[in-house]
Design a protein around this motif. Structure first.
Motif, PDB file in Angstrom:
ATOM      1  N   PHE A 113      16.472   5.803  -4.535  1.00 43.65           N
ATOM      2  CA  PHE A 113      15.443   5.792  -3.492  1.00 43.65           C
ATOM      3  C   PHE A 113      14.553   4.566  -3.656  1.00 43.65           C
ATOM      4  O   PHE A 113      14.486   3.978  -4.734  1.00 43.65           O
ATOM      5  CB  PHE A 113      14.598   7.076  -3.541  1.00 43.65           C
ATOM      6  CG  PHE A 113      13.745   7.180  -4.779  1.00 43.65           C
ATOM      7  CD1 PHE A 113      12.454   6.666  -4.792  1.00 43.65           C
ATOM      8  CD2 PHE A 113      14.236   7.783  -5.927  1.00 43.65           C
ATOM      9  CE1 PHE A 113      11.669   6.750  -5.939  1.00 43.65           C
ATOM     10  CE2 PHE A 113      13.460   7.880  -7.078  1.00 43.65           C
ATOM     11  CZ  PHE A 113      12.170   7.355  -7.084  1.00 43.65           C
ATOM     12  N   THR A 114      13.894   4.181  -2.562  1.00 45.03           N
ATOM     13  CA  THR A 114      12.962   3.051  -2.571  1.00 45.03           C
ATOM     14  C   THR A 114      11.684   3.521  -1.899  1.00 45.03           C
ATOM     15  O   THR A 114      11.745   4.153  -0.844  1.00 45.03           O
ATOM     16  CB  THR A 114      13.543   1.886  -1.732  1.00 45.03           C
ATOM     17  OG1 THR A 114      14.820   1.554  -2.244  1.00 45.03           O
ATOM     18  CG2 THR A 114      12.644   0.674  -1.778  1.00 45.03           C
ATOM     19  N   ILE A 115      10.528   3.215  -2.493  1.00 42.84           N
ATOM     20  CA  ILE A 115       9.266   3.514  -1.810  1.00 42.84           C
ATOM     21  C   ILE A 115       9.012   2.388  -0.817  1.00 42.84           C
ATOM     22  O   ILE A 115       8.792   1.247  -1.207  1.00 42.84           O
ATOM     23  CB  ILE A 115       8.102   3.633  -2.816  1.00 42.84           C
ATOM     24  CG1 ILE A 115       8.344   4.856  -3.704  1.00 42.84           C
ATOM     25  CG2 ILE A 115       6.766   3.733  -2.088  1.00 42.84           C
ATOM     26  CD1 ILE A 115       7.227   5.179  -4.652  1.00 42.84           C
ATOM     27  N   MET A 116       9.107   2.706   0.474  1.00 46.87           N
ATOM     28  CA  MET A 116       9.008   1.662   1.505  1.00 46.87           C
ATOM     29  C   MET A 116       7.551   1.339   1.834  1.00 46.87           C
ATOM     30  O   MET A 116       7.201   0.188   2.026  1.00 46.87           O
ATOM     31  CB  MET A 116       9.728   2.114   2.768  1.00 46.87           C
ATOM     32  CG  MET A 116      11.220   2.296   2.584  1.00 46.87           C
ATOM     33  SD  MET A 116      12.071   0.750   2.327  1.00 46.87           S
ATOM     34  CE  MET A 116      12.173   0.108   3.978  1.00 46.87           C
ATOM     35  N   SER A 117       6.712   2.376   1.931  1.00 47.00           N
ATOM     36  CA  SER A 117       5.307   2.103   2.231  1.00 47.00           C
ATOM     37  C   SER A 117       4.436   3.281   1.813  1.00 47.00           C
ATOM     38  O   SER A 117       4.918   4.409   1.700  1.00 47.00           O
ATOM     39  CB  SER A 117       5.119   1.848   3.729  1.00 47.00           C
ATOM     40  OG  SER A 117       5.380   3.035   4.438  1.00 47.00           O
ATOM     41  N   VAL A 118       3.174   2.978   1.550  1.00 48.50           N
ATOM     42  CA  VAL A 118       2.182   4.022   1.264  1.00 48.50           C
ATOM     43  C   VAL A 118       1.048   3.809   2.249  1.00 48.50           C
ATOM     44  O   VAL A 118       0.520   2.705   2.356  1.00 48.50           O
ATOM     45  CB  VAL A 118       1.628   3.901  -0.179  1.00 48.50           C
ATOM     46  CG1 VAL A 118       0.592   4.986  -0.433  1.00 48.50           C
ATOM     47  CG2 VAL A 118       2.761   4.001  -1.191  1.00 48.50           C
ATOM     48  N   SER A 119       0.706   4.850   3.013  1.00 50.24           N
ATOM     49  CA  SER A 119      -0.404   4.689   3.950  1.00 50.24           C
ATOM     50  C   SER A 119      -1.412   5.807   3.710  1.00 50.24           C
ATOM     51  O   SER A 119      -1.109   6.796   3.046  1.00 50.24           O
ATOM     52  CB  SER A 119       0.108   4.731   5.387  1.00 50.24           C
ATOM     53  OG  SER A 119       0.855   5.898   5.589  1.00 50.24           O
ATOM     54  N   VAL A 120      -2.613   5.622   4.255  1.00 53.70           N
ATOM     55  CA  VAL A 120      -3.654   6.628   4.030  1.00 53.70           C
ATOM     56  C   VAL A 120      -4.395   6.870   5.342  1.00 53.70           C
ATOM     57  O   VAL A 120      -4.601   5.945   6.123  1.00 53.70           O
ATOM     58  CB  VAL A 120      -4.619   6.175   2.901  1.00 53.70           C
ATOM     59  CG1 VAL A 120      -5.319   4.894   3.284  1.00 53.70           C
ATOM     60  CG2 VAL A 120      -5.622   7.260   2.574  1.00 53.70           C
ATOM     61  N   ARG A 121      -4.718   8.133   5.585  1.00 56.42           N
ATOM     62  CA  ARG A 121      -5.505   8.468   6.780  1.00 56.42           C
ATOM     63  C   ARG A 121      -6.967   8.231   6.468  1.00 56.42           C
ATOM     64  O   ARG A 121      -7.519   8.840   5.557  1.00 56.42           O
ATOM     65  CB  ARG A 121      -5.299   9.946   7.141  1.00 56.42           C
ATOM     66  CG  ARG A 121      -4.294  10.170   8.237  1.00 56.42           C
ATOM     67  CD  ARG A 121      -4.407  11.562   8.842  1.00 56.42           C
ATOM     68  NE  ARG A 121      -4.494  12.618   7.839  1.00 56.42           N
ATOM     69  CZ  ARG A 121      -3.438  13.066   7.149  1.00 56.42           C
ATOM     70  NH1 ARG A 121      -2.241  12.534   7.344  1.00 56.42           N
ATOM     71  NH2 ARG A 121      -3.579  14.029   6.266  1.00 56.42           N
ATOM     72  N   ALA A 122      -7.581   7.334   7.222  1.00 64.75           N
ATOM     73  CA  ALA A 122      -8.992   7.064   6.983  1.00 64.75           C
ATOM     74  C   ALA A 122      -9.814   8.242   7.490  1.00 64.75           C
ATOM     75  O   ALA A 122      -9.451   8.874   8.469  1.00 64.75           O
ATOM     76  CB  ALA A 122      -9.395   5.790   7.703  1.00 64.75           C
ATOM     77  N   GLY A 127      -6.055   6.937  13.063  1.00 64.29           N
ATOM     78  CA  GLY A 127      -4.792   6.307  12.679  1.00 64.29           C
ATOM     79  C   GLY A 127      -4.615   6.217  11.171  1.00 64.29           C
ATOM     80  O   GLY A 127      -5.539   6.441  10.396  1.00 64.29           O
ATOM     81  N   GLU A 128      -3.389   5.845  10.767  1.00 60.10           N
ATOM     82  CA  GLU A 128      -3.132   5.644   9.346  1.00 60.10           C
ATOM     83  C   GLU A 128      -3.248   4.164   9.029  1.00 60.10           C
ATOM     84  O   GLU A 128      -2.923   3.307   9.844  1.00 60.10           O
ATOM     85  CB  GLU A 128      -1.721   6.126   9.000  1.00 60.10           C
ATOM     86  CG  GLU A 128      -1.545   7.623   9.121  1.00 60.10           C
ATOM     87  CD  GLU A 128      -0.402   8.121   8.244  1.00 60.10           C
ATOM     88  OE1 GLU A 128       0.504   7.325   7.969  1.00 60.10           O
ATOM     89  OE2 GLU A 128      -0.438   9.298   7.846  1.00 60.10           O
ATOM     90  N   VAL A 129      -3.738   3.876   7.833  1.00 64.80           N
ATOM     91  CA  VAL A 129      -3.849   2.494   7.386  1.00 64.80           C
ATOM     92  C   VAL A 129      -2.828   2.286   6.281  1.00 64.80           C
ATOM     93  O   VAL A 129      -2.788   3.041   5.306  1.00 64.80           O
ATOM     94  CB  VAL A 129      -5.260   2.223   6.828  1.00 64.80           C
ATOM     95  CG1 VAL A 129      -5.360   0.768   6.375  1.00 64.80           C
ATOM     96  CG2 VAL A 129      -6.299   2.532   7.888  1.00 64.80           C
ATOM     97  N   ILE A 130      -1.981   1.257   6.437  1.00 67.16           N
ATOM     98  CA  ILE A 130      -0.964   1.027   5.414  1.00 67.16           C
ATOM     99  C   ILE A 130      -1.581   0.241   4.256  1.00 67.16           C
ATOM    100  O   ILE A 130      -2.129  -0.838   4.462  1.00 67.16           O
ATOM    101  CB  ILE A 130       0.228   0.258   6.009  1.00 67.16           C
ATOM    102  CG1 ILE A 130       0.918   1.131   7.061  1.00 67.16           C
ATOM    103  CG2 ILE A 130       1.211  -0.140   4.920  1.00 67.16           C
ATOM    104  CD1 ILE A 130       2.109   0.510   7.723  1.00 67.16           C
ATOM    105  N   VAL A 131      -1.513   0.804   3.050  1.00 66.14           N
ATOM    106  CA  VAL A 131      -2.108   0.105   1.906  1.00 66.14           C
ATOM    107  C   VAL A 131      -1.049  -0.550   1.015  1.00 66.14           C
ATOM    108  O   VAL A 131      -1.362  -1.372   0.180  1.00 66.14           O
ATOM    109  CB  VAL A 131      -2.985   1.049   1.043  1.00 66.14           C
ATOM    110  CG1 VAL A 131      -4.241   1.420   1.793  1.00 66.14           C
ATOM    111  CG2 VAL A 131      -2.223   2.270   0.616  1.00 66.14           C
ATOM    112  N   PHE A 132       0.223  -0.167   1.209  1.00 66.05           N
ATOM    113  CA  PHE A 132       1.273  -0.848   0.463  1.00 66.05           C
ATOM    114  C   PHE A 132       2.548  -0.873   1.299  1.00 66.05           C
ATOM    115  O   PHE A 132       2.934   0.137   1.874  1.00 66.05           O
ATOM    116  CB  PHE A 132       1.555  -0.130  -0.863  1.00 66.05           C
ATOM    117  CG  PHE A 132       2.837  -0.599  -1.515  1.00 66.05           C
ATOM    118  CD1 PHE A 132       2.883  -1.791  -2.221  1.00 66.05           C
ATOM    119  CD2 PHE A 132       4.006   0.144  -1.389  1.00 66.05           C
ATOM    120  CE1 PHE A 132       4.069  -2.234  -2.798  1.00 66.05           C
ATOM    121  CE2 PHE A 132       5.197  -0.291  -1.963  1.00 66.05           C
ATOM    122  CZ  PHE A 132       5.226  -1.487  -2.673  1.00 66.05           C
TER     123      PHE A 132
END
Length: 457
Positions: A113-122, A127-132
């Protein structure tokens, strides 16, 4: 590494211990395998432990991402969402060259598996903000192995036994949140899994579809080979895991008491129980390989002027192939390969290769048709190769439908000797489904199996 974490609610049927390393992937149903000593078959990580370890590896990136987005560390502890790409591939001959180990199948399967992105709900925004975002989604470095198995990917029973526990853990994690300390604060993560790094053979195996030669040529829509060759461009993605499960149920129970043919037409080629959810997409690497293999055959046909003949003898075909190989080796230093691979495909689908082949094609109008076909392909390819087509090749993305329409036109006129009532699986996907998939996922290239394939090496 060993990290403290917990799940809320606790994962069903999964132990709560955190410090689990690599263990026997069949623990639990060992005695049921008879052919070879079962404790030598498979090794794996527990899925949740592996995910935690991968997230901890990204800890600095996540914290930095939060800072860059001006989100105070302390403010965001709850709404993290992690997007996971899953890949699984069979590896051919992995036999011991001279060892006296236990007798195991000479084939292996790797699941990663690969971690493609990490986002967080402000908290204030909706909306979600992508932090990685993974900068290199197709590198073997970002692709974390989860399970290594000695099993032939065609051996459905053993494959399901081995991947079964992984599927169970994955299903448990879908309905639960992970509490893990990142940047010194406990944070809540939920996971979304996308099984995209599979070649067509593996998708068909996991989703219960008939094999690749089936008349139902597509893993994304219900089209038959004949339909797809008549109407090359206008199809939409309709298949999904739930539908496949429902169709299997119909296949199994035959509620309308139909004949085999009617029943098969009703379930559109689903004839085994799907046991793992895959994202209906197409794999960029295998798309490259499949289309290059097809062009290689077109080149041979054109050298032999197949459009004038009805059928050619094996000897004739062999001589065309020898001429093609010799020319490619002489002009672009491309050595013939036994099985088409990614590197060969990349070199074959270029203008240089095209010009080399054209020198062997007798008639000027056939050369023109070939050139146009290749130019269109070169225009289309970056769209499903790019990690982010909207940024990297916006103009080609806009023209894609137009190009694929023209490409289909040429196939059905100049090359109708080859595409009368048939078309290859990957050409169908390339012509019919690319724009829709990109609209849905934003990319095809980023979700390819390439990282897993190079890690296999």
């Amino acid at each position: 590494g060993f990290h403290q974490f917990e799940w809320q609610p606790a994962l069903k049927h999964v132990a709560t211990s955190c410090n689990v390393g690599i263990f026997d992937g069949l623990s639990g149903w060992t005695s049921s395998l008879d052919d070879c000593p079962s404790e030598t078959i498979t090794r794996r990580f527990r899925y949740d432990v592996a995910l935690v370890s991968a997230l901890k590896d990204l800890e600095e990136d996540i914290v930095e991402g939060l800072r860059e987005k001006g989100m105070e560390d302390s403010a965001c502890t709850s709404g993290f969402s992690v997007l996971i790409k899953e890949c699984c591939d069979g590896m051919g001959d992995v036999s011991e060259k001279h060892g006296g180990g236990p007798a195991v199948p000479e084939k292996a399967v790797r699941f990663s598996f690969t971690i493609m992105s990490v986002s967080v709900r402000a908290s204030d925004e909706t909306g979600e903000v992508i932090v990685f975002t993974e900068p290199k989604p197709n590198s073997e470095l970002s692709c974390k192995p989860l399970c290594l198995t000695f099993v032939d990917e065609s051996d459905h029973e053993t494959l399901t036994a081995v991947l079964g526990p992984i599927v169970a853990e994955r299903n448990a994690m879908k309905h639960s949140r992970l509490i893990l300390s990142i940047g010194g604060l406990p944070r809540f993560f939920s996971f979304q899994f996308r099984g995209t790094g599979y070649d067509e053979k593996m998708v068909r195996e996991l989703e219960g579809l008939e094999a690749s030669g089936s008349t139902y040529i597509c893993t994304l829509c219900d089209s038959t080979r004949a339909d797809a060759s008549k109407n090359m461009v206008l199809h939409s993605v309709t298949r999904c895991h739930e539908e496949n499960l429902d169709r299997y149920e119909i296949w199994r129970s035959n509620p309308f008491c139909e004949s085999v043919d009617e029943l098969r037409d009703r379930v559109k080629g689903v004839s085994a129980k799907p046991f793992m959810e895959t994202q209906p997409t197409m794999d960029a690497l295998h798309c490259d390989i499949g289309n290059a293999a097809e062009f290689y055959k077109i080149f041979q046909d054109e050298i032999g002027e197949m459009h004038k003949k009805v059928n050619a003898s094996r000897e004739e075909r062999r001589s065309w192939r020898a001429a093609l190989d010799k020319q490619l080796r002489k002009k672009i230093k491309l050595k013939p390969v036994v099985r088409m691979n990614g590197n060969y495909a990349r070199k074959l689908m270029t203008e240089e290769a095209m010009e080399a082949v054209c020198e062997l094609v007798p008639s000027e109008e056939r050369r023109e048709a070939l050139r146009e076909l290749m130019m269109l392909y070169i225009q289309m390819k970056p769209v499903w190769r790019a990690t982010c087509p909207a940024k990297e090749c916006p103009s080609q993305l806009c023209r894609y439908s137009f190009n694929s329409q023209r490409f289909a036109e040429i196939l059905s006129t100049a090359f109708k000797y080859r595409y009368k009532g048939k078309i290859t699986n990957y050409l169908h996907k390339t012509l019919a489904h690319v724009p829709e998939i990109i609209e849905r996922d934003g990319s095809i290239g980023a979700w390819a199996s390439e990282g897993n394939e190079s890690a296999n090496k």
